[in-house]
Structures are given as C-alpha cells and as structure tokens.
Scaffold this active site. Structure first.
Site, mmCIF file in Angstrom:
data_model
loop_
_atom_site.group_PDB
_atom_site.id
_atom_site.type_symbol
_atom_site.label_atom_id
_atom_site.label_comp_id
_atom_site.label_asym_id
_atom_site.label_seq_id
_atom_site.Cartn_x
_atom_site.Cartn_y
_atom_site.Cartn_z
ATOM 1 N N SER A 86 12.014 -21.120 17.094
ATOM 2 C CA SER A 86 11.170 -20.606 16.011
ATOM 3 C C SER A 86 11.639 -19.209 15.622
ATOM 4 O O SER A 86 11.901 -18.376 16.489
ATOM 5 C CB SER A 86 9.708 -20.559 16.447
ATOM 6 N N GLY A 87 11.758 -18.995 14.306
ATOM 7 C CA GLY A 87 12.191 -17.688 13.819
ATOM 8 C C GLY A 87 13.681 -17.524 13.719
ATOM 9 O O GLY A 87 14.171 -16.431 13.411
ATOM 10 N N CYS B 245 0.831 -1.204 0.000
ATOM 11 C CA CYS B 245 0.000 0.000 0.000
ATOM 12 C C CYS B 245 0.869 1.258 0.000
ATOM 13 O O CYS B 245 0.516 2.272 -0.625
ATOM 14 C CB CYS B 245 -0.949 -0.012 1.191
ATOM 15 N N GLY C 115 15.606 -18.941 11.498
ATOM 16 C CA GLY C 115 16.047 -18.980 10.109
ATOM 17 C C GLY C 115 16.147 -20.362 9.510
ATOM 18 O O GLY C 115 16.664 -20.516 8.404
ATOM 19 N N LYS C 116 15.621 -21.382 10.203
ATOM 20 C CA LYS C 116 15.732 -22.758 9.700
ATOM 21 C C LYS C 116 15.016 -22.926 8.354
ATOM 22 O O LYS C 116 15.591 -23.411 7.380
ATOM 23 C CB LYS C 116 15.144 -23.742 10.724
ATOM 24 N N GLY D 185 16.783 -25.292 16.262
ATOM 25 C CA GLY D 185 16.827 -23.908 16.730
ATOM 26 C C GLY D 185 15.441 -23.428 17.084
ATOM 27 O O GLY D 185 14.433 -24.066 16.765
#
Length: 696
Positions: free
Chosen positions: A507-508, A12, A510-511, A505
């Site tokens: 969550s978040g 947007c 980069g896996k 690793g």
C-alpha cells in the site's frame, strides 16, 4: 484587512499568504496563486509556505514563542494552528487577538481562547527590497462566468419597453391627485371629480395590464437564464479534471453553484431597473424642484444620509455573508457525509458524536445568522429614523408653506407623492449599486469553477479503430505538489496489445497513481504516456476513455435500473450487449432470478446489492463498452473464489489488453505478466506464462 477564505481544505497557507500580501499592498487572487504553487491534497508545511513567500518577495522569520510573547510579533503574521492549520494574526488589542481564520473568517479571541489552538510557531513576513505593491487580481467578466446566452437582448428590450410604459403611468398618478384636490374639490366641480377619478381608474387598469405582461416576461427570462447559465456552468464543471473534485467538499461545490442564482436575480431585475430608476429619479427630482427647492433639499439630505449608512454597513454585511456561505457549506458537507456513511457510523456507535459535531456546525451557522440579523436590525432602525425625521420635517416645512400661501394643499400632496417615488427609486439605485458590489462575493466563488481550466481536449480527431491497445510509459514521474516526495520516479514500461498484466506492491507504492495516469485522470509531472504510439495529450481524454473500460475502487452505481447501469445510461442501449456483458461478469443468472430482472431498480450509490453483486455489475458496465483496454483496480476483491474463477476465465477469452491491480493470489495467477512496484519504481517484472512453460 479583508478575510480571504480558503476554497480547498488544504490551502489555508495560501489563503494566509494572500491576506498578508494584501496588507502590504500586493493584491493577489487565490485561484491564480493556487495554479502558481501546486498544493498537495495533504496540505502545506511551514517550509513550503516560506518558500512560496520568498517567491512573492517576502523575507521570512520563523519563530517559536510562548503565548505570553505573542504581543511582540510584527503583525500581520501567520500562526500555526491546531497542528494542521494556518491563520493570520491581524493585531493584538491588549489581551484580545484579532484572528483571520481562512476556514471561518474573522475572530476576536482572548489569550485563554487562543491557548488550546496556538502551537507556539509563528511566521513573520517582511517585504524585501524587490517587493512591489500591485493589483494582480484578474477582472472577472460575466460572460466568463455564465457563457453565452441566446435571446437575452430581445427579452431585455421587451421588458424595458413595458417597464418604461409603467413609469409613464406612475408619473401621471400624482397629477391626478393634484387635479382632484386643487381643481375638483376647491371648485366643488362634481363632473371634474368624476372625470379625474375615471382617468385615475384608467391609469390603474393600464398599470395592471403592463405589470402582468412585464411579470410574465420576467418569469420567462429568469427561466431561460436559469436553464442556459446553469447548463453552461454545469457543462464546464463536468469537464474539469479529476483532481478538482478530489480537493473539494461536495457541499462547497453545491454552494458555489448556487451563487449563480444570486447573480441572475440581481442582473435580470437590475439591468432594466437601473436605467428606468435613473430616468424616473431625474424626472421626479425636476418635478420636486418645480414645487419647492427647500423641501427638495430636505429630501436630498435624507437620501445622502441613507447612502452613507448603506456604505458604512457594506463591508460588515459582505464579510458576514461570505462567512455564512462557508459555514453553511461546511455544515452541508458534513450532513451529506454523515448520511452516506450511516452504516459504519452505526456499527461503531459513532452516531452521538457525529450528531454533536453537526449540531456545533449548525450552531456556528445560526450564530453567524444572529450576528448578521443584529447588523440588519441596526441598519433598519437607523433607516427608519432617517426617513421618519425626514417625513416630520417635510410636514412642518410644507405645512408652513401651505399656510403662507406659497404652496397649495394639492401641490404639497403631489410633492409628497413625487418625493415617495424619488426616494424609493433613488434608494433602489443605491441598493442596486451595493448589491452589484456584493456580487463580487458570488463572482469570486463562481470563478473557482468557471475559470478553472478544463481537461485538455484533442486538437485533431483520431481514428480509434486503428489505435492498437499498446501502452507505453517513458520516464514517467509524478508527485502531487512541488516539494512533495515522488510517488513514481522515472518509470518506463511497455504493455503489449492483448497482454494480461497484474500490478502488485505494498500500500502506498504508487499502484493507484499509476492507474490514474494511464487513464488520463492525472497528468505526469515528467515523462510521456502513449497509447498505440499516440501520446495521451494528442489523443485526448474523451478518445482515451472510449478505448478503456474501467472498474475503480471508488466506483459507484447510479439510481436507475440494472440494465441502465450496465449500459451506463446509453440512450441507444443494446439489450443483447447488456446480457452478454452480464454473462461475462457472472451476474446474469443472479439478475435473471430477480423479480424485475434487468429492470430491477438500483437504489442510490448501489445500496440494495451485495458487495459481490455490485462489483460484478460494475465489471459488466466496463465490458459493455467492448473496450480495447480493460483496467481493473481490485475489481474482484469482493467475489468468492468460485465467482472469481468464472469471471477471470471469461476475461481470458477477451482480446482486450488487461491491466489489474491485485493482491489475491487467485487474481494474480490468471495474469500473464507480473509487475511489482515499490516506492514508485519497478522492482520486478516477470512473465508468468513463460515461467509456467519452463516449469512444465
């Protein structure tokens, strides 16, 4: 100002920049701006928007203000809206604001209506000394949108010849009327009357045959164009990179694809008729002038008024059509999403709220339709009035001419017949011109697909049998957009052929992004990835995916049999390989117990199978490829420990390089190497097989 509607839900801000730039004379294309400024799937914040505006040579002035002060803003400016959206304030008219919303179009709102949406943050943009107005929108060519079409010239030539013959018949018809009235009826010649009627009947028969032939050829041409154009566009769509589909709603892609039908309809009917209508218009105009210049002037005046009326209604109808397409696409996407998510919606008693929201979206579409119908009603009424007055004036002036003897009755009737043809053809030419201009709306929507760069293909063919399944990442960094935090940063990694690696690793960390980079679904922002010593860019996505078998979290089964799904609809399916893959995935016995065995049909999206069964079928699909590299993203998360144990044991017998994202200890325990990621970097890299030998 013209409204620019956003294509992706998160752009947007870019659409607002396009509108403000256009107001100052810099006409930009949203697609090129999107390529110039990469936008994250999470959207754009005010700081990023200011940075983009400065690149376009605007001076930025961010403001925090109260609603009552909004009239003091220099327009057009950008307003922060609903805490997650940007709109353009075009102008303030007393207590009414004209809002250009890239999500829905132009809106006129009162201060009370604006109050719940406006966050109190605005951005004024002023061209600086380096700003230069320019037209930077690329010209769209039909060939770029549709691809090559075979046999088009020959088909158009045949249709043109038939249509030309029809026009000759149509031009002779008024002469038959004049012969009957001025010749046969005036002289009471029955033989001449019969001859004229027989001649007219022959013309009708010829007209019938020619119309049938032209209609049949038009049908065939439309069919060929539909197949070839749609096939070309669909082929291009499937070659587009994965992020294209991540950022767009399904309903919007479908609506854009359907714009091809509108273009095809206008071009197949208009390409021939524009020549013929122009020719017939000139001929009938000449015939009318031979009969009466006064009557011809009346007809031309009415036609000029019609042309002005059509131009006056062009922009409002274009804006209405564009807004209607966007609103209908949003409603369709919401509808499809609801149907697909019906299970969790029922379990959370969210159906009434979902239904109410859908009804609101449908109401927006209907309200837009009603507003469009009002415009069309006014246009049709004005059109009827113009040509009604023209008809009355022609009757009066023509009647006076007949009474004075300057025209015969037959000549007046012939003039009226020629007038009908002239007005009809000339108005069709005007309508066609407007429709062709209107095609820019559909062309711009189609261009978002047709002009998008496909995945890069390998320039040279690689002998895949010689590619070792060894994976190397050298200083790989990735982020989704400029200004976004790095998901992976300077990551270097080497996975030897035949190794079994578990990536773990939080969550978040980069896996999944690392996984998608290895599979070529995403391109690294920096650094290089190699398979068997060959860079991915050189290897190409098709060759890479021939080497890799995958099970992703977002994987889906397709409607068809279990055997077809395991073979991924391979036209030369090997039943032996299907069963071997099913045994490795520990699903063969379950399939064998089903009444139809491997021919058991799978419903859409894999419904009808349990989570564990679906996951094992997906694993069998990956193994059917006999890949050199096996990439598994939580591929056994739905399996019980017993099934997982059998699956992992079967996988250990494979010579493929195995890379898995895992959280469960049971999955990690069967890996030979453990790589732990945190905040996009490797914080731990352990050889589990060596550690087990030391402990032993």
């Amino acid at each position: 100002m013209r409204v620019t509607l956003q294509v992706e839900s998160q752009e947007c801000g870019l659409a607002c920049l396009v509108m403000v730039a256009a107001a100052h004379g810099l006409h930009l294309d949203l697609a090129s701006l999107r390529r110039r400024f990469s936008i994250s799937i999470k959207g754009t914040n005010l700081a990023q928007l200011m940075r983009y505006a400065q690149v376009l040579e605007f001076s930025c002035r961010p403001l925090r203000l109260e609603l009552e002060e909004i009239g003091q803003l220099r327009t057009p400016c950008i307003l922060h809206w609903n805490l997650n959206h940007f709109v353009v304030l075009e102008k303030v008219r007393g207590k009414r604001l004209v809002i250009l919303d890239p999500a829905v179009g132009r809106r006129q709102m009162s201060l009370e209506e604006v109050s719940p949406h406006f966050t109190g943050v605005a951005l004024e943009l002023t061209p600086n000394a380096a700003f230069r107005p320019a037209q930077q929108k690329p010209r769209l060519r039909l060939r770029e949108l549709t691809g090559r079409v075979l046999g088009l010239k020959r088909a158009l030539t045949n249709i043109f010849v038939l249509a030309l013959a029809l026009e000759v018949v149509a031009l002779l018809s008024p002469q038959v009327t004049q012969w009957v009235v001025d010749g046969a009826l005036v002289s009471a010649d029955r033989h001449l009357l019969l001859l004229a009627v027989l001649g007219g009947s022959l013309l009708l028969l010829i007209d019938f045959v020619l119309r049938m032939a032209r209609g049949w050829m038009n049908l065939r041409l439309n069919q060929q164009l539909a197949l070839q154009w749609s096939g070309n566009l669909f082929s291009h769509l499937l070659r587009l990179p994965f992020p294209f589909f991540e950022k767009r709603q399904l309903g919007d892609i479908t609506a854009r694809f359907q714009s091809l039908a509108a273009i095809r309809h206008v071009l197949t009917n208009g390409a021939i008729m524009v020549v013929l209508d122009g020719l017939v218009t000139l001929i009938t105009l000449g015939m009318m002038l031979l009969y009466s210049t006064t009557l011809t002037a009346i007809v031309l005046l009415a036609l000029a008024l019609y042309g002005l009326l059509r131009l006056a209604f062009y922009q409002p109808l274009r804006n209405a059509s564009e807004e209607r397409i966007v609103l209908a696409a949003r409603e369709n996407s919401y509808f499809l999403e609801t149907i697909r998510a019906v299970l969790p919606l029922k379990l959370f008693n969210a159906m009434p709220l979902r239904q109410a929201t859908w009804q609101n979206l449908m109401a927006d579409v209907q309200n837009r339709d009603v507003a469009t119908q009002k415009l069309l009603l006014v246009f049709a009424s004005c059109n009827t009035l113009i040509f009604g007055l023209e008809g009355m004036l022609l009757l009066y002036v023509g009647g006076v001419a007949v009474l004075e003897g300057s025209l015969s009755l037959g000549m007046l009737l012939a003039f009226i017949a020629y007038k009908s043809q002239f007005t009809g053809r000339a108005s069709q030419l005007i309508d066609l011109g407007i429709e062709i201009r209107m095609l820019s709306l559909h062309a711009e929507r189609l261009a978002d697909i047709a002009l998008e760069e496909p995945e890069p293909q390998a320039q040279l063919e690689t002998d895949l049998s010689r590619i070792a399944p060894r994976i190397e990442l050298k200083d790989v960094s990735f982020r989704y957009a400029e200004g976004e935090p790095w998901v992976l940063r300077n990551l270097s990694l080497s996975i030897e052929a035949g190794d079994a690696v578990a990536i773990v690793g939080r969550s978040g960390c980069g896996k999944s992004t690392l996984f998608k980079l290895m599979l070529g679904l995403l391109q690294p922002t920096e650094g290089e990835i190699r398979i068997g010593g060959v860079p991915l860019r050189q290897l190409g996505p098709e060759a890479l995916r021939s080497l890799v078998g995958t099970v992703m979290q977002e994987d889906q089964l397709l409607a068809g049999s279990l055997a077809e799904n395991i073979a991924c609809f391979d036209p030369q399916v090997s039943q032996e390989r299907v069963e071997q893959a099913a045994r490795q995935a520990h699903i063969h016995k379950a399939i064998d117990r089903m009444p139809m065995g491997y021919q058991t049909l799978v419903a859409e999206m894999g419904s009808g199978l349990s989570g564990g069964q679906k996951q094992r079928v997906l694993l069998a699909r990956a193994l059917y490829k006999q890949p050199k590299i096996l990439a598994l993203d939580e591929a056994t998360s739905h399996l019980d420990l017993h099934s997982e144990h059998h699956v992992v044991q079967a996988l250990q017998q494979s010579s493929a390089t195995r890379i898995s994202i895992a959280h469960r200890r049971e999955t990690i325990a069967f890996a030979k190497r453990l790589i732990c990621l945190d905040k996009g970097v490797i914080v731990e890299d352990v050889r589990l097989d060596e550690a087990q030998q030391v402990s032993a």
